[in-house]
Design a protein around this motif. Structure first.
Motif, PDB file in Angstrom:
ATOM      1  N   LEU A   1       0.851  -1.209   0.000  1.00 44.30           N
ATOM      2  CA  LEU A   1       0.000   0.000   0.000  1.00 44.30           C
ATOM      3  C   LEU A   1       0.881   1.252   0.000  1.00 44.30           C
ATOM      4  O   LEU A   1       1.841   1.356   0.762  1.00 44.30           O
ATOM      5  CB  LEU A   1      -0.942   0.058   1.215  1.00 44.30           C
ATOM      6  CG  LEU A   1      -1.827   1.295   1.435  1.00 44.30           C
ATOM      7  CD1 LEU A   1      -3.147   0.918   2.088  1.00 44.30           C
ATOM      8  CD2 LEU A   1      -1.131   2.376   2.256  1.00 44.30           C
TER       9      LEU A   1
ATOM     10  N   HIS B   1      -3.005   0.155  -4.008  1.00 42.46           N
ATOM     11  CA  HIS B   1      -3.013  -0.947  -3.033  1.00 42.46           C
ATOM     12  C   HIS B   1      -3.211  -2.258  -3.813  1.00 42.46           C
ATOM     13  O   HIS B   1      -4.274  -2.884  -3.746  1.00 42.46           O
ATOM     14  CB  HIS B   1      -4.150  -0.722  -2.027  1.00 42.46           C
ATOM     15  CG  HIS B   1      -4.032  -1.531  -0.772  1.00 42.46           C
ATOM     16  ND1 HIS B   1      -2.981  -2.396  -0.519  1.00 42.46           N
ATOM     17  CD2 HIS B   1      -4.855  -1.628   0.311  1.00 42.46           C
ATOM     18  CE1 HIS B   1      -3.165  -2.967   0.664  1.00 42.46           C
ATOM     19  NE2 HIS B   1      -4.286  -2.524   1.185  1.00 42.46           N
TER      20      HIS B   1
ATOM     21  N   ASN C   1      -8.708   7.548  -4.124  1.00 43.72           N
ATOM     22  CA  ASN C   1      -7.759   7.011  -3.142  1.00 43.72           C
ATOM     23  C   ASN C   1      -7.083   5.755  -3.686  1.00 43.72           C
ATOM     24  O   ASN C   1      -7.374   5.268  -4.781  1.00 43.72           O
ATOM     25  CB  ASN C   1      -8.421   6.836  -1.761  1.00 43.72           C
ATOM     26  CG  ASN C   1      -9.227   5.556  -1.602  1.00 43.72           C
ATOM     27  OD1 ASN C   1      -9.206   4.669  -2.450  1.00 43.72           O
ATOM     28  ND2 ASN C   1      -9.950   5.459  -0.505  1.00 43.72           N
ATOM     29  N   ASN C   2      -6.117   5.260  -2.899  1.00 42.59           N
ATOM     30  CA  ASN C   2      -5.283   4.130  -3.336  1.00 42.59           C
ATOM     31  C   ASN C   2      -6.102   2.894  -3.735  1.00 42.59           C
ATOM     32  O   ASN C   2      -5.867   2.278  -4.779  1.00 42.59           O
ATOM     33  CB  ASN C   2      -4.269   3.793  -2.236  1.00 42.59           C
ATOM     34  CG  ASN C   2      -4.855   3.849  -0.835  1.00 42.59           C
ATOM     35  OD1 ASN C   2      -6.077   3.818  -0.644  1.00 42.59           O
ATOM     36  ND2 ASN C   2      -3.990   3.944   0.164  1.00 42.59           N
ATOM     37  N   VAL C   3      -7.094   2.535  -2.926  1.00 38.22           N
ATOM     38  CA  VAL C   3      -7.887   1.339  -3.198  1.00 38.22           C
ATOM     39  C   VAL C   3      -8.704   1.535  -4.486  1.00 38.22           C
ATOM     40  O   VAL C   3      -8.725   0.672  -5.370  1.00 38.22           O
ATOM     41  CB  VAL C   3      -8.809   1.014  -1.992  1.00 38.22           C
ATOM     42  CG1 VAL C   3      -9.795  -0.084  -2.340  1.00 38.22           C
ATOM     43  CG2 VAL C   3      -7.969   0.615  -0.781  1.00 38.22           C
TER      44      VAL C   3
ATOM     45  N   ASP D   1     -14.728   2.441   0.997  1.00 34.89           N
ATOM     46  CA  ASP D   1     -13.468   2.514   1.751  1.00 34.89           C
ATOM     47  C   ASP D   1     -13.572   3.738   2.670  1.00 34.89           C
ATOM     48  O   ASP D   1     -14.475   4.572   2.503  1.00 34.89           O
ATOM     49  CB  ASP D   1     -12.292   2.646   0.765  1.00 34.89           C
ATOM     50  CG  ASP D   1     -10.931   2.507   1.447  1.00 34.89           C
ATOM     51  OD1 ASP D   1     -10.867   2.006   2.583  1.00 34.89           O
ATOM     52  OD2 ASP D   1      -9.920   2.917   0.832  1.00 34.89           O
ATOM     53  N   VAL D   2     -12.641   3.853   3.608  1.00 28.33           N
ATOM     54  CA  VAL D   2     -12.685   4.974   4.557  1.00 28.33           C
ATOM     55  C   VAL D   2     -12.699   6.324   3.827  1.00 28.33           C
ATOM     56  O   VAL D   2     -12.186   6.441   2.722  1.00 28.33           O
ATOM     57  CB  VAL D   2     -11.473   4.934   5.526  1.00 28.33           C
ATOM     58  CG1 VAL D   2     -11.625   3.802   6.510  1.00 28.33           C
ATOM     59  CG2 VAL D   2     -10.153   4.836   4.768  1.00 28.33           C
TER      60      VAL D   2
ATOM     61  N   SER E   1      -7.971   8.638   4.325  1.00 26.75           N
ATOM     62  CA  SER E   1      -6.980   7.557   4.319  1.00 26.75           C
ATOM     63  C   SER E   1      -5.801   7.855   5.237  1.00 26.75           C
ATOM     64  O   SER E   1      -5.578   9.007   5.622  1.00 26.75           O
ATOM     65  CB  SER E   1      -6.477   7.337   2.888  1.00 26.75           C
ATOM     66  OG  SER E   1      -7.458   6.674   2.129  1.00 26.75           O
ATOM     67  N   MET E   2      -5.054   6.814   5.538  1.00 31.25           N
ATOM     68  CA  MET E   2      -3.870   6.978   6.389  1.00 31.25           C
ATOM     69  C   MET E   2      -2.933   8.007   5.768  1.00 31.25           C
ATOM     70  O   MET E   2      -2.724   8.000   4.555  1.00 31.25           O
ATOM     71  CB  MET E   2      -3.129   5.637   6.512  1.00 31.25           C
ATOM     72  CG  MET E   2      -3.851   4.629   7.359  1.00 31.25           C
ATOM     73  SD  MET E   2      -2.916   3.094   7.531  1.00 31.25           S
ATOM     74  CE  MET E   2      -3.298   2.274   5.976  1.00 31.25           C
TER      75      MET E   2
ATOM     76  N   ALA F   1     -12.186  -2.814   1.971  1.00 28.21           N
ATOM     77  CA  ALA F   1     -10.808  -3.253   2.262  1.00 28.21           C
ATOM     78  C   ALA F   1     -10.609  -3.505   3.756  1.00 28.21           C
ATOM     79  O   ALA F   1      -9.768  -4.317   4.143  1.00 28.21           O
ATOM     80  CB  ALA F   1      -9.819  -2.199   1.778  1.00 28.21           C
ATOM     81  N   LEU F   2     -11.354  -2.797   4.583  1.00 29.36           N
ATOM     82  CA  LEU F   2     -11.216  -2.794   6.045  1.00 29.36           C
ATOM     83  C   LEU F   2      -9.858  -2.175   6.437  1.00 29.36           C
ATOM     84  O   LEU F   2      -8.925  -2.310   5.683  1.00 29.36           O
ATOM     85  CB  LEU F   2     -11.344  -4.196   6.653  1.00 29.36           C
ATOM     86  CG  LEU F   2     -12.622  -4.978   6.345  1.00 29.36           C
ATOM     87  CD1 LEU F   2     -12.595  -6.312   7.088  1.00 29.36           C
ATOM     88  CD2 LEU F   2     -13.874  -4.197   6.735  1.00 29.36           C
TER      89      LEU F   2
END
Ligand code: CP
Ligand code: NVA
Length: 340
Positions: free
Chosen positions: A128, A133, A164-166, A229-230, A233-234, A277-278
């Motif tokens: 990721l 991801h 986002n990444n996902v 997804d969230v 993101s982080m 993705a959780l």
């Protein structure tokens, strides 16, 4: 097909046939695991897994998969190595290549994992980055295929922070595998035009379409799998929660939305599934969700608890498949076929 020694950095680096082979390998390894069949193929290998960001699934998947394959593992946590602050990425890659047979990296910039791969003599696997991801979407597509029995012709919709990444990796994987992809979210969070164009060109060849929209009505009657997804993101600034909630609240995955995705689905026994993705903010049982609730009054975010806990939700199958697909990627890139 030759995977030996290759890096796994982005879905776009692999052909449809190669991705298909990864999924088939993962299915075989899943059978081995469920039957408790020994597959300690690499008893003399060791891997390093480097995390600049936190993780449950990805870290545990790499560790368990490595143990199952007979390998040793070193975990470097977000503060556990010199990389980046005291030692360059290039030097770290060259040092670790002398110790290990493969390196996993999770972090911020895609450039970091690319540099690691450039300087390492062993395969580097992307766990990721801010941009993508790729191991996640292998598991997602394995889960979709296990459920429907095929991939081609299905329609997957990502709803929410569509850049986002996902979301980026799902679009790439859909294009490669001939799955129709609908990216649905506010215009301010739409995917990058160049990525959309690249994926559209690939999808066209594989007989599928990529649609980018901010209108949830474009999902009606079409979707086999919906993905959330969230909303933050982080690595993103916590100050952004307020703005994101405002932008994304209309795109929450609710039971009403699920019911609009496929009319007659119950009758046709083809009810759409829910994927994520959780980790997920579907209740108040985490400190972040609690903090957001106290500040903004939101109890559920990207998906309601009702959908998350329903039988349409395959999120735990999906989480399990992370391990089998990551094992497949490691197996394929580490296994050297004997020359006849
Ligand atoms: N889906 C996923 O990557 O989970 P972790 O952040 O727990 O690894
Ligand atoms: N988009 C999320 C995915 C977590 C698996 C993040 O980057 O935080």
């Amino acid at each position: 097909m030759n995977f030996y020694g290759r890096d796994f950095l982005r879905i776009l680096d692999f052909s449809e046939e190669e991705l298909r082979y990864m999924l088939e390998t993962a299915k075989t390894l899943k059978r081995f695991k469920h039957k408790k069949k020994n597959h300690k193929i690499f008893p003399n290998n060791n891997i390093a897994i480097i995390f600049e960001k936190t993780s449950t699934r990805t870290r545990c998947s790499f560790e368990v998969a490595a143990y199952d394959l007979g390998m040793g593992v070193t975990y470097l946590d977000p503060t556990g190595s010199q990389m980046g602050h005291k030692e360059s990425i290039a030097d770290t890659a060259r040092v670790l290549s002398r110790f290990y047979d493969g390196i996993e990296f999770r972090g911020f910039k895609q450039e970091t994992v690319n540099t690691l791969a450039e300087y390492a003599d062993v395969p580097v696997w992307n766990g990721l980055t801010d941009e993508c991801h790729p191991t996640q979407v292998l598991a997602d597509f394995m889960t979709i295929e296990e459920h429907f029995g095929h991939l081609k012709g299905l329609t997957l919709a990502f709803v929410g922070d569509s850049r986002n990444n996902v979301a980026n990796s799902l679009m790439a994987m859909s294009a490669k595998m001939g799955v129709n992809f609908i990216s649905c979210g506010p215009r301010a969070l739409r995917p990058a035009d160049d990525l959309v164009e690249e994926c559209r060109a690939i999808a066209r060849k594989n007989g599928s379409t990529i649609v980018v929209t901010d209108d949830l009505r474009d999902l009606e009657g079409k979707v086999d799998a919906v993905y959330a997804d969230v909303w933050l993101s982080m690595g993103e600034d916590k100050e952004k929660w307020g703005e994101r909630i405002q932008q994304l609240k209309p795109y929450q995955v609710t039971m009403q939305l699920m019911d609009r995705l496929k009319p007659n689905a119950v009758f046709l026994k083809s009810e759409p599934i829910f994927l994520h993705a959780l980790p997920s903010f579907h209740n108040l049982e985490t400190s972040i969700a609690q903090e957001v609730y106290e500040k903004y009054g939101v109890k559920e975010m990207e998906v309601t608890d009702e959908v998350f806990e329903s039988d349409r939700s395959l999120v735990f199958e999906e989480a399990e498949n992370r391990m089998h697909t990551i094992k497949a990627v490691m197996f394929l890139t580490l296994y050297k076929k004997e020359k006849k």
